[in-house]
Scaffold this motif. Structure first.
Motif, mmCIF file in Angstrom:
data_model
loop_
_atom_site.group_PDB
_atom_site.id
_atom_site.type_symbol
_atom_site.label_atom_id
_atom_site.label_comp_id
_atom_site.label_asym_id
_atom_site.label_seq_id
_atom_site.Cartn_x
_atom_site.Cartn_y
_atom_site.Cartn_z
ATOM 1 N N LEU A 101 0.827 -1.206 0.000
ATOM 2 C CA LEU A 101 0.000 0.000 0.000
ATOM 3 C C LEU A 101 0.864 1.261 0.000
ATOM 4 N N LEU A 102 1.966 1.262 0.715
ATOM 5 C CA LEU A 102 2.854 2.428 0.718
ATOM 6 C C LEU A 102 3.448 2.660 -0.671
ATOM 7 N N GLN A 103 3.828 1.587 -1.359
ATOM 8 C CA GLN A 103 4.386 1.732 -2.708
ATOM 9 C C GLN A 103 3.387 2.369 -3.667
ATOM 10 N N ARG A 104 2.126 1.985 -3.538
ATOM 11 C CA ARG A 104 1.110 2.456 -4.488
ATOM 12 C C ARG A 104 0.539 3.810 -4.111
ATOM 13 N N ASN A 105 0.995 4.348 -3.011
ATOM 14 C CA ASN A 105 0.565 5.681 -2.566
ATOM 15 C C ASN A 105 1.785 6.507 -2.205
ATOM 16 N N PRO A 106 2.673 6.766 -3.167
ATOM 17 C CA PRO A 106 3.943 7.439 -2.849
ATOM 18 C C PRO A 106 3.740 8.862 -2.357
ATOM 19 N N GLY A 107 4.664 9.287 -1.541
ATOM 20 C CA GLY A 107 4.655 10.625 -0.968
ATOM 21 C C GLY A 107 5.756 10.690 0.068
ATOM 22 N N ALA A 108 5.985 11.857 0.604
ATOM 23 C CA ALA A 108 7.103 12.016 1.534
ATOM 24 C C ALA A 108 6.958 11.098 2.741
ATOM 25 N N GLN A 109 5.764 11.078 3.346
ATOM 26 C CA GLN A 109 5.589 10.254 4.544
ATOM 27 C C GLN A 109 5.641 8.766 4.199
ATOM 28 N N ALA A 110 4.977 8.376 3.107
ATOM 29 C CA ALA A 110 4.967 6.963 2.723
ATOM 30 C C ALA A 110 6.374 6.474 2.401
ATOM 31 N N ASP A 111 7.139 7.265 1.683
ATOM 32 C CA ASP A 111 8.498 6.864 1.313
ATOM 33 C C ASP A 111 9.393 6.733 2.539
ATOM 34 N N ALA A 112 9.254 7.682 3.468
ATOM 35 C CA ALA A 112 10.065 7.627 4.684
ATOM 36 C C ALA A 112 9.703 6.412 5.532
ATOM 37 N N LEU A 113 8.397 6.134 5.655
ATOM 38 C CA LEU A 113 7.961 4.985 6.441
ATOM 39 C C LEU A 113 8.391 3.687 5.783
ATOM 40 N N LEU A 114 8.332 3.614 4.456
ATOM 41 C CA LEU A 114 8.762 2.410 3.757
ATOM 42 C C LEU A 114 10.243 2.139 4.008
ATOM 43 N N GLY A 115 11.064 3.201 4.040
ATOM 44 C CA GLY A 115 12.472 3.029 4.351
ATOM 45 C C GLY A 115 12.685 2.451 5.742
ATOM 46 N N ARG A 116 11.903 2.913 6.708
ATOM 47 C CA ARG A 116 12.010 2.386 8.075
ATOM 48 C C ARG A 116 11.550 0.926 8.138
ATOM 49 N N VAL A 117 10.532 0.587 7.357
ATOM 50 C CA VAL A 117 10.044 -0.788 7.323
ATOM 51 C C VAL A 117 11.126 -1.726 6.801
ATOM 52 N N VAL A 118 11.759 -1.364 5.690
ATOM 53 C CA VAL A 118 12.799 -2.209 5.087
ATOM 54 C C VAL A 118 13.976 -2.384 6.050
ATOM 55 N N ALA A 119 14.244 -1.355 6.844
ATOM 56 C CA ALA A 119 15.340 -1.429 7.819
ATOM 57 C C ALA A 119 14.960 -2.184 9.085
ATOM 58 N N GLY A 120 13.706 -2.634 9.177
ATOM 59 C CA GLY A 120 13.255 -3.354 10.366
ATOM 60 C C GLY A 120 12.917 -2.467 11.545
ATOM 61 N N GLU A 121 12.798 -1.162 11.311
ATOM 62 C CA GLU A 121 12.553 -0.207 12.390
ATOM 63 C C GLU A 121 11.074 0.082 12.609
ATOM 64 N N ALA A 122 10.209 -0.329 11.694
ATOM 65 C CA ALA A 122 8.778 -0.087 11.817
ATOM 66 C C ALA A 122 8.023 -1.354 11.452
ATOM 67 N N VAL A 123 6.923 -1.598 12.149
ATOM 68 C CA VAL A 123 6.034 -2.730 11.880
ATOM 69 C C VAL A 123 4.656 -2.162 11.565
ATOM 70 N N LEU A 124 4.011 -2.678 10.526
ATOM 71 C CA LEU A 124 2.731 -2.160 10.080
ATOM 72 C C LEU A 124 1.614 -3.175 10.327
#
Length: 383
Positions: A101-124
């Motif tokens: 969902l973050l990929q299909r709704n790009p934006g500053a917040q979505a991109d930043a959160l996606l980076g944290r997810v890939v790094a294992g720092e955020a769980v959705l």
């Protein structure tokens, strides 16, 4: 087979092997039992290592998002391996649904959160289902209004939100004057009340109440009112991912059951020599392999399919996987006898997960009705 396909398959095989070894070391059956007894709201101990030690959380994401570009094939390969260790969450909620969902709704917040997810720092966690919805993906009563300053207020309730107790952020669907929209809501937002509980298969879920929750303007994901098609796609991908998970669960059940019937003796011979049990095991094996083959074939076309083709294919795979889960799960318990449902034996844990997979994202009856409606609509369109 093209060179690119061969390279992709080799890469996925290496990822699966690395993940399987890691889970053997960090999420074996005894470690799982300890985690179940502990039962807190921190993500499972193995989770961070998927990013920090294996660097595989981005395997399915495009390279532009810090991933390997594996697409749905990577999700399916990893979900089958995770299923074999009863470790599909929070990968399913975070990477398959949330990151999609973050990929299909790009934006500053979505991109930043996606980076944290890939790094294992955020769980959705995806907060979409509600007490009245019964698998109707458009039936959402949680409401939002936009204030004069551009911020939002969110009110309503969500039911059985898987992985929510572990999550740092919720992706929440809500209805407004323009239609269905998606919002990013940090779990510590004032006005959000969460009632957490364990699920029967050892996971964690929660019921959530949003009491006039205030959100900034950038909490909106994508275009206001345009979320339903993206939610449909995310849930179809999650459904297929659960089919892949079921293959991993069933392979473990088959392995343990075969080991047991070869060791258990009656009348001085292993019960594996009894013809009636051989027939039962053959039926279980056939159901498993049919579900695995259909899941893999749908995975090959899902990225490029139209919405209707995707929905029909995914629902067909889910029906096959659900029927296989029932056949393999019941067979494993019956061949083990009463000990098959004890906490001390792994087979009982796998049977419970297989049983819940049967109904997750819709039971077979719901998916059969969905396929029938889609085919009827296709016939009418072609008439």
């Amino acid at each position: 087979m093209t060179t690119a396909t061969t390279e992709r398959d080799d890469t996925l095989a290496m990822l699966r092997d690395s993940l399987a070894r890691y889970l053997d070391d960090n999420h074996g059956f005894e470690q799982r039992l300890y985690a179940l007894r502990k039962a807190d709201d921190a993500p499972p101990p193995f989770w961070r290592g998927l990013a920090t030690e294996l660097d595989l959380l981005g395997a399915a994401l495009p390279e532009s998002a810090g991933g390997l570009g594996g697409g749905m094939a990577a999700h399916l390969a990893l979900m089958e391996t995770l299923g074999g260790a009863l470790a599909a969450e929070p990968y399913l909620s975070t990477m398959v649904i949330g990151a999609g969902l973050l990929q299909r709704n790009p934006g500053a917040q979505a991109d930043a959160l996606l980076g944290r997810v890939v790094a294992g720092e955020a769980v959705l966690a995806f907060a979409h289902g509600e007490p009245q919805s019964r698998h109707d993906r458009a039936d959402v009563q949680t409401e939002f209004v936009r204030d004069a300053d551009g911020s939002f207020r969110l009110s309503g309730r969500k039911a059985v939100v898987h992985a929510a107790p572990w999550a740092s952020h919720l992706l929440v669907s809500a209805i407004g004057s323009a239609g269905l929209s998606l919002f990013v809501v940090p779990k510590n937002t004032p006005g959000l009340r969460l009632r957490a509980y364990p699920t029967r298969d050892g996971g964690r879920a929660a019921d959530i109440v949003f009491d006039n929750v205030r959100l900034p303007a950038d909490a909106l994901l994508g275009e206001e009112g345009g979320a339903l098609p993206k939610i449909e796609q995310a849930l179809d991908e999650a459904t297929l991912a659960v089919c892949a998970e079921s293959v991993g669960v069933m392979r473990r059940l088959m392995r343990d059951t075969l080991d047991y019937v070869r060791q258990r003796k009656q009348f001085g011979v292993p019960i594996a020599s009894f013809q009636v049990l051989q027939h039962r095991l053959a039926d279980m094996h056939m159901a498993l392999e049919q579900a695995a083959a259909l899941t893999a074939s749908v995975g090959e076309i899902i990225d490029d399919a139209s919405s209707g083709e995707r929905a029909r294919a995914v629902s067909s795979a889910k029906v096959a996987a659900a029927k296989a889960c029932k056949a393999v799960g019941q067979g494993a318990v019956q061949l083990h006898g009463g000990m098959g449902m004890t906490e001390e034996l792994a087979v009982g844990h796998y049977v419970r997960r297989a049983t819940l997979i049967e109904g997750q994202f819709g039971p077979p009856s719901w998916h059969l009705r969905r396929v029938a409606k889609l085919r009827a609509a296709l016939v009418l369109a072609q008439a």
